[in-house]
Write an enzyme that holds these catalytic residues in place. Structure first.
Site, PDB file in Angstrom:
ATOM      1  N   SER A  56      -8.895  28.889  11.190  1.00 42.87           N
ATOM      2  CA  SER A  56      -8.984  29.672   9.958  1.00 42.87           C
ATOM      3  C   SER A  56     -10.139  29.204   9.087  1.00 42.87           C
ATOM      4  O   SER A  56     -10.888  30.013   8.528  1.00 42.87           O
ATOM      5  CB  SER A  56      -7.665  29.573   9.182  1.00 42.87           C
ATOM      6  OG  SER A  56      -7.704  30.341   8.005  1.00 42.87           O
ATOM      7  N   TRP A  88     -13.459  30.118  10.807  1.00 45.92           N
ATOM      8  CA  TRP A  88     -13.619  31.569  10.805  1.00 45.92           C
ATOM      9  C   TRP A  88     -14.187  32.053   9.467  1.00 45.92           C
ATOM     10  O   TRP A  88     -15.006  32.972   9.429  1.00 45.92           O
ATOM     11  CB  TRP A  88     -12.271  32.229  11.091  1.00 45.92           C
ATOM     12  CG  TRP A  88     -12.289  33.721  11.141  1.00 45.92           C
ATOM     13  CD1 TRP A  88     -12.699  34.517  12.175  1.00 45.92           C
ATOM     14  CD2 TRP A  88     -11.874  34.617  10.098  1.00 45.92           C
ATOM     15  NE1 TRP A  88     -12.557  35.848  11.845  1.00 45.92           N
ATOM     16  CE2 TRP A  88     -12.057  35.948  10.578  1.00 45.92           C
ATOM     17  CE3 TRP A  88     -11.362  34.448   8.813  1.00 45.92           C
ATOM     18  CZ2 TRP A  88     -11.742  37.074   9.811  1.00 45.92           C
ATOM     19  CZ3 TRP A  88     -11.046  35.563   8.048  1.00 45.92           C
ATOM     20  CH2 TRP A  88     -11.242  36.848   8.555  1.00 45.92           C
ATOM     21  N   HIS A  89     -13.778  31.430   8.389  1.00 46.62           N
ATOM     22  CA  HIS A  89     -14.270  31.830   7.070  1.00 46.62           C
ATOM     23  C   HIS A  89     -15.718  31.419   6.837  1.00 46.62           C
ATOM     24  O   HIS A  89     -16.455  32.114   6.144  1.00 46.62           O
ATOM     25  CB  HIS A  89     -13.386  31.234   5.968  1.00 46.62           C
ATOM     26  CG  HIS A  89     -12.103  31.970   5.746  1.00 46.62           C
ATOM     27  ND1 HIS A  89     -10.945  31.674   6.420  1.00 46.62           N
ATOM     28  CD2 HIS A  89     -11.802  33.012   4.935  1.00 46.62           C
ATOM     29  CE1 HIS A  89      -9.984  32.480   6.035  1.00 46.62           C
ATOM     30  NE2 HIS A  89     -10.479  33.313   5.138  1.00 46.62           N
ATOM     31  N   GLY A  90     -16.119  30.286   7.398  1.00 45.44           N
ATOM     32  CA  GLY A  90     -17.488  29.826   7.195  1.00 45.44           C
ATOM     33  C   GLY A  90     -17.523  28.338   6.888  1.00 45.44           C
ATOM     34  O   GLY A  90     -16.535  27.622   7.072  1.00 45.44           O
TER      35      GLY A  90
END
Length: 561
Positions: A371, A374-376
């Protein structure tokens, strides 16, 4: 880019203070509605035309509207690479993991490039790529499940498995489904295929023919204009709210010198409003894209056999009311970015767990890491994630220890005083997440710490104090008082304070009894750490046992020789 397409957006942007790309994005969402209406009218017997129509619109958005030639190349690399991996490594148990690493690695490169470019008002491809990672990593797992015996699969896996690889045209239509390509929502290939061949709209035999959803002419897709328009209206209201509020409540306002001249309560209000304003943007765009999917028919989720009411929430990605009025952390996080939550659960959390075993610390850690990546890679993301994990743990204990005092011990019915508990829970949840989410908007580490310092780290201090309390004699005293209260009412409780012999309900725990992480955030960090220590001890003991066994074998061999 075609000059006459770009000029109106530049002209309007100069007059209202928005970025040209932001206006183009909203324009693409609005344009998707009439185009989705046309897509819906393509004959059901010609699915290839539906694919070609959707692909052509997506290409127009990418290169005609946003001039994202590099973005198109990025999507093609991810899509072609994933299809090749699924096709040529189909029989390998490592295939979905290879596909996952390929997709995440490719996206990470673009995340880093976006972070270096530091142009938040321009549209790049990372948003679309984040959606694509969810769709294509799920695709790899669905293909992998297709070669396994059904007896080894869960109900969800059986429903989503792909026994055969789809055709390239169907796959391309799935990748370039224009109503959701830029920012989602994500969905599995099986859902797209059922929409494409209209098997999604087959009415079960237990539904009275008189209650079948109405359709037009010979189309199988039910009428969806009204629910789609309601989503569009709601999305526009949220978007208009964002445009009005963002002039006053923007993330940089928290770093301005004027902010520190306010009193503490006003700072809390501004902090909360900055977060609410940012959420309005997501409420608007996600609601509008969901509406376009509904208009195309893909949002269809079935019909109630008793009332005949059609459900259109298959692709719902956000529930603004549940977020804004959430009384606990799990309710707050569970109503935000719903499809990402489902992806993390079905294709990360449950997949890293060996068959036949329950998910544990490793599954939670893998989900958290996925997670976050995935966001950065902005430092603010990780500050928010780590703090939220502690908040989730404390909130679960608070609910377990305090909530029973506001319920009837025997019936669990709310007492008159519970309305005050609910109000306090709502206020605490909202203010805590206003603090925790601030780094998600500020992005930088130094800026995030500065904002936290300007409100005296209230959520960090509060969370730390409560964690200390739950390890103090005060927690034992509270537990004892709760047991005495239950005993006086004739209720027997177990060691955790739950009524013995009774199963806790979702309403009494509001899903907080689940160990599954939400948005990758651990449901109970303390339990996860305990589980980690147990796993380490088991592994150490297993190695010692193997070492002793090997020593015995060597000794026997020496005696034989």
């Amino acid at each position: 880019m075609i000059p006459f397409i770009n000029a109106p957006f530049v002209w309007l942007a100069d007059r209202i203070g928005a970025g040209p790309d932001e206006l183009k994005l909203v324009f693409s969402f609005l344009l998707s509605y009439p185009l989705a209406g046309l897509l819906k009218r393509v004959p059901d017997a010609r699915p290839e035309f539906k694919n070609l129509f959707s692909i052509s619109i997506s290409l127009f958005y990418l290169v005609g509207l946003f001039d994202l030639w590099d973005g198109l190349r990025t999507i093609l690399i991810s899509a072609v690479g994933t299809y090749a991996i699924a096709k040529y490594l189909r029989g390998s148990p490592y295939m979905p993991w290879i596909g996952f690493v390929f997709l995440m690695g490719h996206m990470s490169v673009n995340h880093i490039a976006r972070q270096q470019a530091n142009s938040p008002r321009s549209v790049d491809i990372t948003g679309a790529q984040m959606v694509l990672v969810m769709k294509l990593s799920a695709f790899c797992w669905n293909v992998a499940d297709g070669v396994l015996p059904e007896a080894d699969l869960s109900d969800h896996q059986k429903d989503r498995r792909l026994v055969e690889l789809p055709s390239l045209l169907n796959y391309a239509g799935y990748v370039f489904f224009f109503p959701s390509m830029l920012i989602g929502p994500a969905f599995d290939f099986v859902e797209y295929r059922r929409w494409l061949d209209t098997t999604m709209f087959e009415v079960p035999a237990n539904v009275d023919p008189s209650k079948k959803p109405p359709t037009r002419r010979k189309r199988k897709i039910p009428r969806s204009g009204t629910p789609a328009m309601l989503k569009l209206a709601a999305g526009l209201i949220w978007t208009f709210s964002f445009l009005k509020l963002s002039a006053h409540y923007y993330p940089e306002a928290l770093l301005e010198d004027k902010f520190v001249t306010y009193g503490f309560l006003r700072r809390l209000l501004v902090l909360h409003m900055v977060g609410f304003t940012a959420r309005c943007k997501y409420y608007g765009v996600w609601t509008m894209t969901e509406g376009a999917c509904i208009l195309a028919g893909l949002g269809y989720k079935g019909v109630d056999p008793k009332t005949g009411k059609v459900s259109w929430d298959r692709l719902q990605n956000i529930n603004p009311w549940e977020v804004e009025f959430a009384q606990n952390t799990r309710g707050y996080l569970g109503a935000w970015n719903i499809n990402t939550n489902l992806w993390l659960r079905n294709y990360v959390y449950l997949r890293v767990t060996p068959r036949g075993k329950k998910p544990g610390f490793r599954a939670s850690l893998a989900t958290f890491t996925t997670s976050a990546f995935w966001h950065g890679f902005y430092p603010g993301y990780y500050l928010s994630f780590v703090l939220a994990s502690f908040i989730q743990t404390v909130a679960k204990k608070l609910r377990r220890f305090f909530r029973p005092f506001f319920l009837d011990p025997k019936t669990q019915a709310p007492l008159p005083s519970k309305k005050w508990y609910d109000l306090a829970s709502w206020l605490t949840t909202q203010l805590t997440f206003s603090f925790a989410a601030a780094p998600f908007l500020i992005l930088s580490f130094s800026g995030s710490i500065t904002v936290w310092a300007r409100v005296y780290f209230y959520a960090v201090v509060g969370t730390g104090a409560l964690m200390a309390f739950f390890y103090s004699p005060g927690a034992k005293a509270m537990k004892k008082a709760l047991d005495q209260r239950n005993a006086k009412a004739g209720v027997i409780t177990d060691k955790k304070g739950d009524k013995a012999g009774l199963q806790r309900t979702a309403s009494s725990e509001s899903l907080s009894s689940s160990k599954e992480p939400v948005m990758g955030i651990s449901a109970d960090m303390e339990e996860e750490l305990d589980e980690m220590m147990k796993e380490v001890k088991r592994e150490v003991e297993a190695r010692r046992t193997r070492s002793r066994e090997n020593s015995l074998v060597k000794e026997k061999m020496k005696k034989v020789m």
